[in-house]
Design an enzyme around this catalytic site. Sequence first.
Site, PDB file in Angstrom:
ATOM      1  N   GLY A  79       0.831  -1.210   0.000  1.00  0.00           N
ATOM      2  CA  GLY A  79       0.000   0.000   0.000  1.00  0.00           C
ATOM      3  C   GLY A  79       0.856   1.247   0.000  1.00  0.00           C
ATOM      4  O   GLY A  79       2.064   1.182  -0.268  1.00  0.00           O
ATOM      5  N   ASN A  80       0.258   2.373   0.287  1.00  0.00           N
ATOM      6  CA  ASN A  80       1.034   3.611   0.404  1.00  0.00           C
ATOM      7  C   ASN A  80       0.404   4.511   1.459  1.00  0.00           C
ATOM      8  O   ASN A  80      -0.642   4.184   2.019  1.00  0.00           O
ATOM      9  CB  ASN A  80       1.148   4.311  -0.956  1.00  0.00           C
ATOM     10  CG  ASN A  80      -0.213   4.696  -1.516  1.00  0.00           C
ATOM     11  OD1 ASN A  80      -0.913   5.509  -0.941  1.00  0.00           O
ATOM     12  ND2 ASN A  80      -0.593   4.080  -2.632  1.00  0.00           N
ATOM     13  N   TYR A  81       1.041   5.645   1.716  1.00  0.00           N
ATOM     14  CA  TYR A  81       0.625   6.503   2.836  1.00  0.00           C
ATOM     15  C   TYR A  81      -0.512   7.471   2.506  1.00  0.00           C
ATOM     16  O   TYR A  81      -0.843   8.317   3.321  1.00  0.00           O
ATOM     17  CB  TYR A  81       1.822   7.321   3.336  1.00  0.00           C
ATOM     18  CG  TYR A  81       2.897   6.487   3.985  1.00  0.00           C
ATOM     19  CD1 TYR A  81       2.622   5.760   5.138  1.00  0.00           C
ATOM     20  CD2 TYR A  81       4.183   6.437   3.455  1.00  0.00           C
ATOM     21  CE1 TYR A  81       3.611   5.001   5.741  1.00  0.00           C
ATOM     22  CE2 TYR A  81       5.171   5.681   4.046  1.00  0.00           C
ATOM     23  CZ  TYR A  81       4.891   4.965   5.191  1.00  0.00           C
ATOM     24  OH  TYR A  81       5.857   4.218   5.784  1.00  0.00           O
TER      25      TYR A  81
END
Length: 334
Positions: free
Chosen positions: A144-146
């Site tokens: 995923g990412n932030y």
Amino acid sequence: MKETGEWTNHVELGKWADLFVVAPCTANTMAKMANGYCDNLLLATYLSADCPVYFAPAMDLDMYMHHTTTTHIETLVNKGDIVLPAGIGELASGLVGQGRMCEPEDILELISTQLATVQSFSNKKILVNAGPTYEKLDPVRFIGNYSSGKMGIAIANELQARGAEVHLVLGPTSASNIHSSIATTHIESADEMYEACNAIFPSCDAAILSAALADYKPATMADQKIKKKTEEYTLELIKTKDVLKSLGAIKQPKQVLVGFALETQNEYDNALTKLEKKNLDFIVLNSMNDKGAGFGKDTNKITIIEKGGKSHTFETKPKTEVAKDIATVLEQYI
Ligand code: CTP
């Protein structure tokens, strides 16, 4: 009957008005409005009005705090009326507290701002996507990412405030301040984002894609939790579908398509290339080199680049304000 003997239509005022402001709105009038009473001209006008209604409660502080008052305000707001909250100050009783009618100049400013904004996207359907995507590795892990989704949610809220029918497709995020009238589809993966956006876009006038999609996903997803049997573990990744590009390919001449570009170097050139490759009308550039911009922050610094390369860089601002700048540029296209 008028004194002249002429009949007066008791709903005429309500039908005639483009906007109805009840100021001051006493506890008594508010209770009657919330409960459908019709024992004076004001209430007959209110019940027959088919225009936006603003009401400015004005009463003593204990009355304003009373649970019946708060319930009545809630009832009216849920029905679609717009409350002009009471101010704090000296009251008719001599007490000091909340209950003073919103100042007339504030009422005027609020209404003129809302009127100016409500009109621009009425009858327009706009797709917005936001947030990250999660690409599953196994039942308990993902890539995923932030991204927090805050920027896209602020855009969705702003377009809704300007009268648009907004459909938000949102990746997994804890951000929650989405306006209740926005239709929201929750998705998890880039594939799900692709399916949802492609299904919604054909019936839209515009789309703003701000989501931070994963560019790659695991080639396979393990059915069971991956065990740490070996010293090294190599993951095979395959490209996800580019949602924005796919919408650019099916975009009709009347539709407006807006993308985002997150860059760390050659920002302007990279963003312009994306705009051209994905057939966009304009692109919103975020540079990771700007302190006020980036994932999870409440502020952003953007440059809007239009077809042909014309660009405009904005100051660092709260994301809610950035959303206004983007909506204002979009207004010129719709
Ligand atoms: N985008 C998309 N689908 C993807 C990847 C990106 O719809 N699979 C959209 C993003 O929502 C954004 C725009 O494309 O509006 C640009 O995203 P960005 O991550 O800046 O660029 P990429 O196209 O992914 O290219 P690169 O990673 O090489 O910079």
